[in-house]
Scaffold this active site. Structure first.
Site, PDB file in Angstrom:
ATOM      1  N   LYS A   4       0.864  -0.536   0.380  1.00 46.41           N
ATOM      2  CA  LYS A   4      -0.063  -0.041  -0.021  1.00 46.41           C
ATOM      3  C   LYS A   4       0.671   1.168   0.008  1.00 46.41           C
ATOM      4  CE  LYS A   4      -4.396   1.874   2.612  1.00 46.41           C
ATOM      5  NZ  LYS A   4      -5.147   1.772   3.553  1.00 46.41           N
ATOM      6  N   SER A  51      -9.836  -0.879   7.023  1.00 46.02           N
ATOM      7  CA  SER A  51      -9.491  -0.325   6.004  1.00 46.02           C
ATOM      8  C   SER A  51      -8.550  -1.811   4.955  1.00 46.02           C
ATOM      9  CB  SER A  51      -8.410   0.527   5.642  1.00 46.02           C
ATOM     10  OG  SER A  51      -9.160   1.481   6.108  1.00 46.02           O
ATOM     11  N   SER A  59      -9.913   1.973   2.575  1.00 46.97           N
ATOM     12  CA  SER A  59      -9.138   2.613   1.976  1.00 46.97           C
ATOM     13  C   SER A  59      -8.179   1.867   1.068  1.00 46.97           C
ATOM     14  CB  SER A  59      -8.011   4.547   2.973  1.00 46.97           C
ATOM     15  OG  SER A  59      -7.159   3.587   3.936  1.00 46.97           O
TER      16      SER A  59
END
Length: 484
Positions: free
Chosen positions: A79, A178, A154
């Site tokens: 990420k 997330s 996210s």
């Protein structure tokens, strides 16, 4: 079947026997990215030259017959809020669109030590603020199961990349769900570890008392191996816990006889009927394997979303004050002075959702409102944690749905932030309590994946992995792949 459909142990054995090379694995990742990435948008930065060079180095090691770790040669995506030396880290924000870190975060260093191969940096909601991956300032991510739907957020890029076969596994970060919510929407496995188990050093902070890095994988076994590689005390992280790290894979025995499961009635209220039916079917399966379950109450669940958004936004307001256009990141041109530089840099660099949360957090921390909002939310957080503590006095694991609905349509909630926030109603309480939770696929509704959430006691990842692995071994939901 593709190479990435093989079990990790099978890949490891084929590497050792020279049936497979690391270059083969890296080629597989970039072939799938070439075929699918234009439609999905999971990556922000690719590391193709670096990955191929690393694959060649590891293949030389293979040829010499040296010992291999279990994650050796496996392609991984990270990420884009975890700093990577020399590889752009943007947090999907225009503010950091030119930021090339000069060091690796601890989890990245550990993956390099395990000799996995970094494929690239994965798309996300800007500064990890969002639940749909539509808040990326570059481009949204699309759900591999339905390209007109969100992948969740996210960590939507991380979940979508694994579901689409663009990485063998990925790392995400979880502040209020997330990792788990996008794992549920994309039909993969997502684990939020206990707060403090995995170092946050090198993770760009959103809400420091909540953020936690964790694995997103195709199955529970891979999640156990990846957690093994990244867990552990780190003196560079002041919130890192000094606890013994067990062998998580050894917990995957399949024996769950006598495990006591609590099912919160609040987690079954208002959820999609097909999701509730899948959860109840999963509970019956676990019962047939020897576990016992009872319905319980976590009475302060209804206050979790309000408390979370006050606390997380307050911490975001504090953390993001470092982005001022002076030290790093984008700097506004032609500013009329220091205060104007701050104002213009932040106005140009931050997107709407980030600005919304900074303003909410600043308001909650301001004089005259601190006690009424921030302090009250902290007290509610304590009550929520107490609900979990009291439940775990009698039960080993809490089980329920990961999300109240399946993945929603792109664009359908962009202008309705409150509805967007409520998608995390079943994941937020876990984050506030700081305990571990794991989402695994447990069914499908109208062709879209459904996630089942296993919640454990602090630092007892072994038990939720054991229970989830037993469920997975007796079902086949995790074996289905999107028709790309």
């Amino acid at each position: 079947m593709t190479l990435f459909d093989l079990r990790l142990q099978d890949i490891h054995n084929q590497l050792r026997s020279k049936e497979l090379s690391v270059t083969d694995l890296v080629n597989e990742a970039f072939a799938k990215i070439g075929e699918r990435e234009e439609r999905i948008g999971a990556y922000l930065t690719l590391n193709e030259a670096g990955a191929r060079a690393e694959a060649a180095r590891l293949d030389d090691k293979l040829a010499r017959g040296e010992d291999l770790g279990l994650l050796f040669g496996l392609p991984i995506g990270v990420k884009d809020n975890m700093v990577t030396e020399g590889l752009r880290t943007t947090c999907a924000s225009q503010f950091l669109s030119n930021y090339d870190p000069i060091y690796d975060g601890t989890v990245v260093s550990k993956l390099k030590q395990a000799e996995s191969v970094m494929i690239g940096k994965l798309n996300m909601d800007e500064f990890a603020m969002g639940g749909s991956n539509e808040n990326s300032s570059f481009h949204p991510v699309r759900n591999p199961w339905d390209l007109n739907r969100v992948p969740g957020g996210s960590s939507g890029g991380s979940a979508a990349a694994v579901a689409a076969g663009e990485a063998y596994f990925a790392l995400g970060s979880d502040t209020g769900g997330s990792i788990r919510q996008p794992a549920s929407y994309c039909g993969v496995v997502g684990l939020k570890p206990t707060y403090g188990l995995v170092s946050r050093y090198g993770l760009v902070a959103f809400a420091s008392s909540l953020d936690q890095i964790g694995p997103i994988t195709k199955n529970v076994e891979d999640a156990a191996y990846l957690l093994q590689a990244i867990a552990g005390y780190d003196p560079k992280d002041s919130t890192s816990a000094q606890v013994d790290i067990p062998n998580y894979a050894s917990a995957l025995t399949g024996d769950i006889a006598g495990l006591r499961i609590a099912v919160p009635k609040e987690y079954l209220e208002g959820v999609d009927p097909q999701i509730k039916a899948s959860v109840m079917e999963a509970l019956r399966l676990l019962e047939s394997l020897g576990a016992v379950w009872e319905e319980v109450s976590l009475p302060h669940t209804e206050y979790a979303v309000a408390a979370y958004y006050l606390l997380a936004s307050s911490e975001a307001s504090s953390n993001l004050s470092r982005f001022d256009g002076v030290r790093y990141g984008v700097r506004a041109d032609h500013a009329g002075g220091l205060l104007d530089l701050y104002h213009e840099s932040r106005s140009q660099g931050f997107g709407p959702e980030v600005k919304r949360r900074i303003m909410l957090g600043t308001y909650a921390l301001s004089s005259g409102y601190y006690d009424a909002y921030y302090l009250k939310a902290q007290k509610v957080r304590t009550l929520i944690k107490r609900d979990f503590d009291q439940t775990f006095e009698k039960y080993d694991v809490i089980v329920g749905p990961t999300t109240p609905t399946t993945a929603f349509q792109l664009g359908s909630q962009v202008d309705d932030p409150l509805t967007m926030y409520l998608n995390d109603i079943l994941t937020i309480p876990v984050s506030l309590a700081g305990v571990p939770a794991l989402s695994v696929p447990c069914g499908f509704a109208d062709g879209l994946p459904i996630g089942l959430q296993f919640i454990g006691k602090a630092f007892d990842e072994s038990t939720i992995l054991r229970l989830a692995h037993a469920f997975e071994a007796n079902s086949d939901h995790h074996k289905r792949r999107p028709a790309l």
